[in-house]
Design an enzyme around this catalytic site. Structure first.
Site, short mmCIF file in Angstrom:
data_model
loop_
_atom_site.label_atom_id
_atom_site.label_comp_id
_atom_site.label_asym_id
_atom_site.label_seq_id
_atom_site.Cartn_x
_atom_site.Cartn_y
_atom_site.Cartn_z
N GLU A 38 -6.25 -1.44 -11.02
CA GLU A 38 -5.93 -0.10 -10.50
C GLU A 38 -7.20 0.67 -10.16
O GLU A 38 -7.24 1.45 -9.20
CB GLU A 38 -5.12 0.67 -11.54
CG GLU A 38 -3.67 0.23 -11.65
CD GLU A 38 -2.87 0.61 -10.41
OE1 GLU A 38 -3.02 -0.07 -9.39
OE2 GLU A 38 -2.11 1.58 -10.48
N THR A 52 -2.56 7.21 -3.33
CA THR A 52 -2.74 7.77 -4.67
C THR A 52 -4.04 8.58 -4.72
O THR A 52 -4.10 9.66 -5.32
CB THR A 52 -2.76 6.63 -5.71
OG1 THR A 52 -1.55 5.88 -5.55
CG2 THR A 52 -2.84 7.15 -7.13
N1 LIG Z 1 -2.00 -6.30 -4.56
C1 LIG Z 1 -1.89 -5.10 -4.00
N2 LIG Z 1 -0.68 -4.56 -3.79
C2 LIG Z 1 -0.56 -3.34 -3.20
N3 LIG Z 1 -1.59 -2.59 -2.79
C3 LIG Z 1 -2.84 -3.08 -2.99
C4 LIG Z 1 -3.03 -4.33 -3.62
N4 LIG Z 1 -4.37 -4.54 -3.71
C5 LIG Z 1 -4.97 -3.49 -3.15
N5 LIG Z 1 -4.06 -2.60 -2.70
C6 LIG Z 1 -4.33 -1.30 -2.04
O1 LIG Z 1 -3.86 -0.27 -2.89
C7 LIG Z 1 -3.43 0.83 -2.10
C8 LIG Z 1 -2.01 1.20 -2.51
O2 LIG Z 1 -2.03 1.55 -3.84
P1 LIG Z 1 -1.37 2.87 -4.34
O3 LIG Z 1 -1.81 4.01 -3.45
O4 LIG Z 1 -1.67 2.95 -5.78
O5 LIG Z 1 0.15 2.54 -4.04
P2 LIG Z 1 1.35 2.93 -4.92
O6 LIG Z 1 1.47 4.43 -4.80
O7 LIG Z 1 2.55 2.26 -4.38
O8 LIG Z 1 0.98 2.47 -6.28
C9 LIG Z 1 -3.47 0.40 -0.66
O9 LIG Z 1 -4.66 0.94 -0.11
C10 LIG Z 1 -3.58 -1.11 -0.75
O10 LIG Z 1 -4.30 -1.68 0.32
N1 LIG Z 2 -0.46 8.99 -12.66
C1 LIG Z 2 -0.77 8.51 -11.33
C2 LIG Z 2 0.30 7.53 -10.92
C3 LIG Z 2 0.13 6.99 -9.53
O1 LIG Z 2 1.26 6.18 -9.25
P1 LIG Z 2 1.42 5.44 -7.86
O2 LIG Z 2 2.70 4.69 -8.00
O3 LIG Z 2 1.48 6.47 -6.81
O4 LIG Z 2 0.23 4.55 -7.71
C4 LIG Z 2 -0.81 9.71 -10.40
O5 LIG Z 2 0.16 10.46 -10.42
O6 LIG Z 2 -1.79 9.89 -9.68
#
Ligand SMILES: Nc1ncnc2c1ncn2[C@@H]1O[C@H](COP(=O)(O)OP(=O)(O)O)[C@@H](O)[C@H]1O
Ligand SMILES: N[C@@H](CCOP(=O)(O)O)C(=O)O
Length: 291
Positions: free
Chosen positions: A120, A168
């Site tokens: 993450e 995020t």
């Molecule tokens: N295995 C993966 N799966 C999904 N997103 C990934 C992965 N590895 C890297 N990323 C990157 O993470 C970002 C998405 O993550 P995030 O914003 O945390 O999404 P979510 O809100 O669904 O968690 C994108 O920029 C994506 O390219």
């Molecule tokens: N606590 C984080 C959780 C982010 O979750 P995501 O599913 O959007 O990656 C935040 O709220 O920033």
């Protein structure tokens, strides 16, 4: 090849910013792994064209490095990236659970949480545990610096994902730097109600505890139609509505018999704003499973 299914997750749940999370019965990522001399990543599925296969930029690369477990890793994305449904965390959780098994590292599920959180950190700059914890352990999780508390809970949920991208990282930039004492008092009350509701499998109490006046209003501005969708879901019987993770997914808690109606109401409310969306009728579910 070893196959791992790791679920989408919803973090925060309103009052539990950066602490609470739940595993969702669906959607999920499916990750296949086999030992190799170096880490390689192949992506397919929802939004995979936007996700780097470079191990330095993909969450699973950091997990493989932390476990000293090089592997050929195939990721079939069921969880769209930048959805607020823990997309990057689902892959990291699957890799942590799968590589631990493949290389017989012997870590417990709880010990795998900070390892998956290193993935993450690659995408959000922070090694926050609130998505990887439920994706690995299932149920409702409370992730703090002291570790993870897990509760098996059964609450029906609707997760409505609009065709909007909110990263995020961007959503973290709008979080207020401070809160008033009255807001702190309200947040403690809501978080306590939500936690009790999880123990009792009580959608009313969980929904009541999802209310938040600190982080959610700031982030709602990034989601076109959020207020309309929230109001429509509440009118259709949702017991609570908030932003899932960093958004743009909007998540509602409800009684089982209201779930279908709430799902179609949320889709219609986004539609009235001219925003396409898809909806998951789901519930709190299990953590990553190895096949
Ligand atoms: N295995 C993966 N799966 C999904 N997103 C990934 C992965 N590895 C890297 N990323 C990157 O993470 C970002 C998405 O993550 P995030 O914003 O945390 O999404 P979510 O809100 O669904 O968690 C994108 O920029 C994506 O390219
Ligand atoms: N606590 C984080 C959780 C982010 O979750 P995501 O599913 O959007 O990656 C935040 O709220 O920033």
């Amino acid at each position: 090849m070893l196959t791992v299914r790791a679920p989408a997750t919803s973090a925060n749940l309103g009052s539990g910013f950066d602490v609470f999370g739940v595993a969702l019965e669906r959607p999920a990522d499916v990750v296949r792994l086999e030992k190799a001399d170096r880490v390689t990543i192949e992506m397919t599925g929802a939004g995979s064209q936007y996700i780097p296969e470079d191990p330095e930029k993909n969450t699973v690369g950091a997990v493989a490095e932390a476990l000293d477990a090089p592997a050929r890793i195939q990721i079939d994305k069921g969880v769209r990236p930048a959805s607020g449904l823990g997309s990057s965390a689902a892959s990291a959780a699957a890799a942590a659970v799968g590589l631990n098994e493949l290389y017989d590292r012997g870590y417990s599920r709880e010990e795998l949480v900070p390892i998956a959180a290193k993935g993450e950190a690659v995408v959000s700059g922070d090694a926050h545990d609130d998505n990887v914890a439920p994706s690995i352990m299932g149920g409702f999780t409370i992730a703090t610096e002291k570790g993870v508390t897990q509760v098996d809970a059964d609450i029906p949920l609707v997760a409505c994902l609009p065709d909007i991208v909110v990263s995020t990282r961007d959503a973290r930039n709008v979080v207020p730097e401070s809160a008033r004492v009255e807001q702190m008092v309200e947040t403690v009350g809501n978080a306590a109600a939500l936690t009790t509701g999880m123990h009792r499998d009580d959608p009313e109490l969980v929904g009541q505890g999802m209310h938040d006046t600190v982080v959610t209003p700031a982030r709602a501005k990034l989601i076109d139609g959020y207020e309309q969708v929230r109001e429509a879901a509440l009118a259709a019987g949702a017991t609570g509505v908030t932003i899932s993770g960093a958004g743009p997914t909007v998540i509602a808690a409800c009684a089982e018999e209201d779930r279908r109606r709430i799902a179609s109401t949320m889709l219609d409310a986004f539609g009235e704003r001219g925003v396409d969306a898809r909806v998951y009728q789901t519930r709190i579910g299990r953590g990553a499973e190895v096949f």
